[in-house]
Design an enzyme around this catalytic site. Sequence first.
Site, PDB file in Angstrom:
ATOM      1  CB  SER A  42      -0.830   0.069   1.251  1.00 54.24           C
ATOM      2  OG  SER A  42      -0.144   0.163   2.274  1.00 54.24           O
ATOM      3  CE  LYS A  43      -2.438   6.215  -2.710  1.00 52.71           C
ATOM      4  NZ  LYS A  43      -3.322   7.322  -2.691  1.00 52.71           N
ATOM      5  NE  ARG A  44       1.048  -0.751   5.790  1.00 51.09           N
ATOM      6  CZ  ARG A  44      -0.035  -1.370   5.584  1.00 51.09           C
ATOM      7  NH1 ARG A  44      -1.049  -0.626   5.011  1.00 51.09           N
ATOM      8  NH2 ARG A  44      -0.098  -2.746   5.456  1.00 51.09           N
TER       9      ARG A  44
END
Length: 462
Positions: A237-239
């Site tokens: 994910s973006k994290r």
Amino acid sequence: MSVVTRFAPSPTGYLHIGGARTALFNWLFARRMGGKYLLRIEDTDRARSTDAAIAAILDGLDWLDLEHDGEITYQFARAPRHREVVEEMIQRGTAFRCYATPEEVEVLRNAAHAEGRAIRSPYRDGKAPPSPDAPFVVRLRAPDEGEVLNADLIQGDVRIKARDIDDLVLLRADGNPTYMLSVVVDDHDMGVTHVIRGDDHLTNAARQIPIFQAMGWTPPLFAHLPLIHGEDGKKLSKRHGAQAVHEWRDMGYLPEAMNAYLMRLGWSPGHDDILTKEEAVAQFEIGQIGKAPSRLDFKKLDSVNAHFMTLADDARLAYLLVDTIETRDGAPLSSSARDALARAVPVLKKRAKTLPDLADQSAFLLANRPLTLDEKAKSLMKDDFKERLRRLHTKLAAEPVWDNAALGSALKAFATDEGVGLGQIGPGLRAALTGGSPSPDLGQTLELLGREEALARIADQV
């Protein structure tokens, strides 16, 4: 059987690294089997599909050098063919017009859920339409008995009971084909023999196989790849940072390194050799792909990229280095700066992990005189050392040969004459030459700067 694989991205965003790995595995298997690797753009979601996304996907595949065979297939343009197949299925009795309203479908779905089965439309058994002009969708007449078997080449046999498969919508009320139908028709018409894709599509196989069978077509063999997870073991994910191929390119990784790293996320040929995709072709086996998700390891990626940086053609790397610096600084480099970088690349590339790292390693070459010394460099410029540096300047100015070996010998001889070790000369000399920036060994640093520039930088400090 002549093998045909395909990569079929939806152009609703960038090329994800998971998609890049899927494309790579399709390319590898097709090349391994002497077959074809095709590209299909699944642009049926007109609200989300964009020309910019298509361009980004093609750019990413081009950067990775995953060249497809033949022309690109655009799924939306094939909608008339998809509707044609639906009409044939109706004639065969394997599909039917369903006139149930959305509200009625919801009731049917709730009832099916309560009974632990898939939805079955009453219109599959010949129930008359409510009116001659009533709107309808076309549904698959899902199998009632037995099971659907997907003999998956990675996941093993996956069996789903027929009663768990819906009467799938094939054609919407507006006449547009659904994803499930379009994929099946396109795979058949393109002659696809092996569908290699992420295991988030695993359940789709059980829904698509009955559509193939409803047309009397032989389904392709399926191979569902485990997903790629972040270093923490969770779904990307973006994290986790960069996910798009172009982001990895912008971070300074080489395409051959990305291919070499991605192919090892899931595939294990039984050794730790770092392979180019061309070298991997002869060894690639689908059966060597594991079932468990793979984890990104940025240190491993850096190591693989450093390997390919060392192997890279010097002229190509110099071009990429100039582009990296000009993009970062927002200004073009002079021809003399470009020449200096080109001379330095064969030496500095052995020390760098990425292109930005190589740019940092070469920064000392581009610094303007007089250099701005960092605090540590300043602390070395004591008066007594400046006197020694003045004597070293005289010594170096008299050197007839200005190359790494000769200069290294000259520095050792000077240290002997001074009655000190090189450790009492080197840090201060490096500070004078680079201002505190990283650089290779002192002989190479002096050679790369050139006689005139190196002596001028020393003179500035004394």
